[in-house]
Design an enzyme around this catalytic site. Structure first.
Site, PDB file in Angstrom:
ATOM      1  N   CYS B 148       0.752  -1.184   0.029  1.00 33.10           N
ATOM      2  CA  CYS B 148      -0.012   0.048  -0.154  1.00 33.10           C
ATOM      3  C   CYS B 148       0.979   1.473   0.136  1.00 33.10           C
ATOM      4  CB  CYS B 148      -1.033  -0.047   1.211  1.00 33.10           C
ATOM      5  SG  CYS B 148      -0.040  -0.381   2.865  1.00 33.10           S
ATOM      6  N   HIS B 226      -2.895   5.031   6.834  1.00 35.29           N
ATOM      7  CA  HIS B 226      -1.738   5.767   6.823  1.00 35.29           C
ATOM      8  C   HIS B 226      -1.779   7.214   6.255  1.00 35.29           C
ATOM      9  CE1 HIS B 226      -0.347   1.533   6.937  1.00 35.29           C
ATOM     10  NE2 HIS B 226      -0.365   1.481   5.674  1.00 35.29           N
TER      11      HIS B 226
END
Lengths: 342, 342
Positions: B148, B226
């Protein structure tokens, strides 16, 4: 001819009620009204948003210009809309105490209204729960749908009372600190609610006046859901198996096994994400099967409440009863639950 | 004739890739295989679950009986399935290092495979990103889709490099502690990743070998997303406005304004809940508009990565390229993004 409904206040509850109304075939989302161009409002009205092309009004005249400046297409104020006489009912989802203030406006224009649990129960003569008093709502112009915690307790207590007489109820509410998009929290603290016993007990009694119930609450730093640690004394103890089976076959109550991997609020919420429920909403109250237990005269369990969505089906049923769209509570439950994928 | 795909490993990534495959018209989810009867697997296969009626296999023979005991309908082991010769490609979404182990099985049966970013880049000769090297994947039997964080950096760096030559990149990654259903966490701590510089820089270089990039990471106690605090030096500074506009028109990059109320990960995730995205997935990388800035030779911004879903479209594109289903990357992007509602 389908009923024209307005949702006033597009926050956590209002946006869900508005969308749920759009999913019904016997009522129409006529318009929404709110106060400001929040990120939520912008998203909902985008081309891919679920309220795209819904008529937008400012909840009071002083917000019309500001919302226009912020780039929203505003048709005018809610009062201007109500003056036209096309609205059958307003679901008021504005913040605590604002609803009571708005009642004057609804009265002035002879429009029925539903208030949420943030308002005191005196805002309306009746506090509603589909399973307890669906039919009575047809007699009132103003009805209150109680809050998430109260609704979950009413559902479960009303169901348990089909098996035995409930003598005394004692509940500890472990409340989520705030809703997922909030940027203010309670740090890493556990915050006891200092009003003891908490208001939830008396609030349950607005619908179930014969239940002797005491509640206390704490807030914990999580956003997903509330958990209730439930304990009651009953006159004649039923088998735990009987309680489990009754819960399993009751609409809007779901029993999940920790042994199947549903051990925590996070894993239960993940279930509703995996079912692709819009916003992972969980209007069902979820009881952990392993926690349903009896000892002497006492019944125990732990259940989980999704504060953002549990009251959505009750609002839809309440509209239906108040406007005489459906007389049979079971038909309304079936219709509402099917539309929401419950 | 549509391509037969198996997803091996039904966790956070696997369940999404499997569902995304079902949404395509040029490939078919032939079966899934996994190790145990997790709550997620149970939910997915329920009548209302998105993988209902998908053929289920155990990822290795020793798990067949245990899964049957746990009440799952298992057709056999993955190896037994591959022996039939009907499978065109396996997307391996098993935990870190297990994929590399599984490669032997795929080789033995002559079936192509995609590995995830948890595996070392040596698991395959090629690491994939749709925007950089889509066409090359057609030459390989084994391809890796990076993780990711890496995918988000590749997308943004590749886009920025259309405006100027990038001299040096410096990124601080503020990582979510774990995925939403996890019950283990990091308490109330901030945990620096002790491997410095972190592996993300070299991982970006597996796709963009000419970029000089250094990264460091910390874990924080949140589950939503994140956030990367990004800074780079460039040869000739472009106007911030130009960067914003290029980002806005690039697929899978979304620019949101804090000034519109999208100030935090929670509010951005709420946007994708409000758009009724399945599981609130956000495969786009979201850049906060106000943070896109320049000073001297330096470009700055902050972006947000949804670790559960950002690599889903890349996996779909990678399947398409490897199996020769679509030669034109832009057509694949358009097809994938439309199917996922991006």
């Amino acid at each position: 001819m389908s009923a024209n409904i307005v949702v006033n206040g597009i926050g956590i509850i209002g946006k869900r009620v508005a969308h749920a109304i759009k999913l019904q075939d016997d009522m129409k989302l006529h318009a929404i009204s709110t106060r400001s161009a929040s990120s939520t409002l912008r998203t909902l009205l985008e081309p891919k948003g679920p309220l795209h092309k819904t008529d937008l009004y400012a909840c009071s005249p002083e917000w019309v210009e500001k919302m226009k400046e912020d780039g929203m297409y505003v048709n005018g104020s809610l009062e201007e809309l109500l003056e036209k006489g096309e609205v059958d009912l307003v679901v008021d989802c504005t913040p605590k105490k604002v609803g009571a203030e708005n009642k004057k406006l609804y009265k002035k224009h002879g429009v029925k209204a539903i208030f949420q649990g943030g308002e005191k129960d005196t805002v309306a003569k009746m506090t509603f729960n589909t399973f307890v008093n669906y039919e009575q709502a047809s007699k009132y112009d103003y009805v209150r749908v109680p809050s998430c915690n109260t609704t979950s307790l009413i559902r479960l207590l009303h169901t348990l009372s089909q098996l035995t007489k409930i003598v005394e109820v004692d509940v500890a509410l472990i409340r989520r600190a705030g809703d997922p998009p909030e940027t203010k929290g309670i740090g890493n603290s556990i915050v006891p609610v200092m009003h003891v016993p908490s208001h939830h007990g008396p609030d349950v009694q607005t619908v179930l006046p014969d239940i002797d119930i005491k509640t206390m609450a704490v807030k914990v730093p999580t956003t997903l859901a509330h958990v209730h640690v439930f304990h009651c004394e009953v006159e004649k103890i039923p088998k735990a198996e009987k309680i489990k089976n009754l819960f399993k076959k009751t609409p809007r109550i779901t029993v999940l096994k920790a042994g199947h991997g549903y051990e925590s609020t996070g894993q239960v919420i993940e279930r509703y994400r995996d079912l692709l429920r819009p916003r992972y909403d969980m209007p069902e109250v979820v009881v952990w099967e392993e926690t349903i237990n009896t000892q002497d005269d006492d019944v125990f369990w732990a259940h989980m409440v999704h504060p953002e969505s549990i009251i959505v089906p009750e609002n839809i049923d309440c509209i239906r009863s108040m406007l005489g769209l459906e007389k049979d509570r079971n038909k309304s439950i079936e219709k509402t639950d099917r539309s929401l994928g419950i």
